[in-house]
Design a protein around this motif. Structure first.
Motif, PDB file in Angstrom:
ATOM      1  N   THR A   1       0.850  -1.191   0.000  1.00 31.82           N
ATOM      2  CA  THR A   1       0.000   0.000   0.000  1.00 31.82           C
ATOM      3  C   THR A   1       0.887   1.242   0.000  1.00 31.82           C
ATOM      4  O   THR A   1       1.787   1.365   0.840  1.00 31.82           O
TER       5      THR A   1
ATOM      6  N   LYS B   3       0.415   5.541  -0.409  1.00 33.27           N
ATOM      7  CA  LYS B   3      -0.483   6.683  -0.566  1.00 33.27           C
ATOM      8  C   LYS B   3       0.313   7.976  -0.569  1.00 33.27           C
ATOM      9  O   LYS B   3       1.198   8.177   0.254  1.00 33.27           O
TER      10      LYS B   3
ATOM     11  N   THR C 239       0.060  12.141  -0.400  1.00 30.02           N
ATOM     12  CA  THR C 239      -0.798  13.234   0.049  1.00 30.02           C
ATOM     13  C   THR C 239      -0.237  14.560  -0.451  1.00 30.02           C
ATOM     14  O   THR C 239       0.968  14.825  -0.294  1.00 30.02           O
TER      15      THR C 239
ATOM     16  N   THR D 243      -5.451  13.181  -2.291  1.00 29.46           N
ATOM     17  CA  THR D 243      -4.865  11.939  -1.802  1.00 29.46           C
ATOM     18  C   THR D 243      -4.863  10.944  -2.952  1.00 29.46           C
ATOM     19  O   THR D 243      -5.910  10.669  -3.543  1.00 29.46           O
ATOM     20  N   ILE D 244      -3.673  10.430  -3.276  1.00 35.79           N
ATOM     21  CA  ILE D 244      -3.539   9.507  -4.396  1.00 35.79           C
ATOM     22  C   ILE D 244      -3.192   8.120  -3.867  1.00 35.79           C
ATOM     23  O   ILE D 244      -2.161   7.939  -3.210  1.00 35.79           O
ATOM     24  N   ASP D 245      -4.068   7.161  -4.132  1.00 38.60           N
ATOM     25  CA  ASP D 245      -3.805   5.772  -3.726  1.00 38.60           C
ATOM     26  C   ASP D 245      -3.030   5.094  -4.857  1.00 38.60           C
ATOM     27  O   ASP D 245      -3.595   4.732  -5.889  1.00 38.60           O
ATOM     28  N   VAL D 246      -1.747   4.938  -4.647  1.00 40.84           N
ATOM     29  CA  VAL D 246      -0.872   4.395  -5.693  1.00 40.84           C
ATOM     30  C   VAL D 246      -0.988   2.876  -5.784  1.00 40.84           C
ATOM     31  O   VAL D 246      -0.837   2.288  -6.849  1.00 40.84           O
ATOM     32  N   GLY D 247      -1.265   2.223  -4.666  1.00 43.94           N
ATOM     33  CA  GLY D 247      -1.335   0.763  -4.665  1.00 43.94           C
ATOM     34  C   GLY D 247       0.002   0.150  -4.283  1.00 43.94           C
ATOM     35  O   GLY D 247       0.766   0.728  -3.511  1.00 43.94           O
TER      36      GLY D 247
ATOM     37  N   ASP E  72      -9.451  16.445  -4.684  1.00 47.46           N
ATOM     38  CA  ASP E  72     -10.202  15.186  -4.608  1.00 47.46           C
ATOM     39  C   ASP E  72     -11.596  15.276  -5.226  1.00 47.46           C
ATOM     40  O   ASP E  72     -12.192  14.247  -5.578  1.00 47.46           O
TER      41      ASP E  72
END
Length: 224
Positions: free
Chosen positions: A127, A129, A131, A142-146, A162
């Motif tokens: 995980t 993320k 910010t 907020t970017i959820d990169v994975g 967002d």
């Protein structure tokens, strides 16, 4: 184009070598004077034997050789530093990717420009993320990169928050949080900046990135 410390490094290297040679020569002269004095004033009933004399001469020769070797190495290191500075001078005007925590949005509202930055992953994470905050410290995106492997990863921000609204031009802070199986993974942010000048200092070659400050050449992750 500004390149500082090149000729100075060469002169310092030559001066260090000359100074070391002079110091070694002085020590040899003092040793020989002491040895001659010792021979002239030795006890006739207990003269200095050949083994002692040979041992003293060998020790002096070893010390002198070590000093000259060290001086030669220092001179080579100084020349290497000058060579690195000259090579780094070719980077002036180019863009580099270095450790940094801010990005600048320009003309985003007019053309929807993409702001590019990078992540330096010290280990693999499941995980990640990112910010993005404004100058007031308020989170705008907020970017959820994975999941990401260890290494450098290039990402981009479209300049929107967002809710999909284009943000105003200006400077924004970026931060990253990464984890693997619930355990935090060390990660840093990287930003692009243009090289204004290079310099040779006590800690090696540094790049002047203008408003982005200075960074060591060894910290550069990518050249464009």
């Amino acid at each position: 184009m500004a390149v500082s410390g090149v000729s100075g490094a060469d002169n310092n290297s030559a001066g260090a070598l000359a100074g070391a040679v002079s110091s070694s020569s002085d020590q040899e002269q003092r040793f020989l004077k002491l040895l001659v004095t010792q021979l002239n004033n030795q006890d006739p009933l207990n003269p200095l034997n050949n083994a002692e004399l040979t041992s003293q001469l060998a020790q002096m020769s070893t010390v002198s050789g070590i000093e000259k070797t060290n001086a030669a190495l220092q001179a080579l290191l100084g020349q290497t530093g000058s060579s690195q500075t000259l090579q780094a001078a070719s980077l002036i005007g180019h863009t580099v990717l270095t450790p940094g925590g801010s990005v600048t949005l320009k003309d985003g509202a007019a053309v929807g420009a993409t702001t590019t930055f990078g992540l330096n992953m010290q280990g693999a994470a499941d995980t990640v993320k990112v910010t993005i905050t404004d100058s007031a410290g308020k989170t705008v995106r907020t970017i959820d990169v994975g999941a990401l492997p260890q290494g450098t990863k290039i990402l981009s921000w479209d300049g929107k928050n967002d809710t999909g609204t284009m943000m105003a031009n200006g400077d924004y802070k970026i931060s990253v949080a990464a984890a693997a199986n619930g355990t935090a993974v060390a990660a840093g942010t990287l930003t692009y900046a243009q090289v204004a000048s290079v310099a040779q200092g006590a800690n090696g070659v540094t790049l002047n990135l203008g408003a982005a400050g200075t960074v060591a050449l060894s910290d550069v992750k990518q050249f464009l």
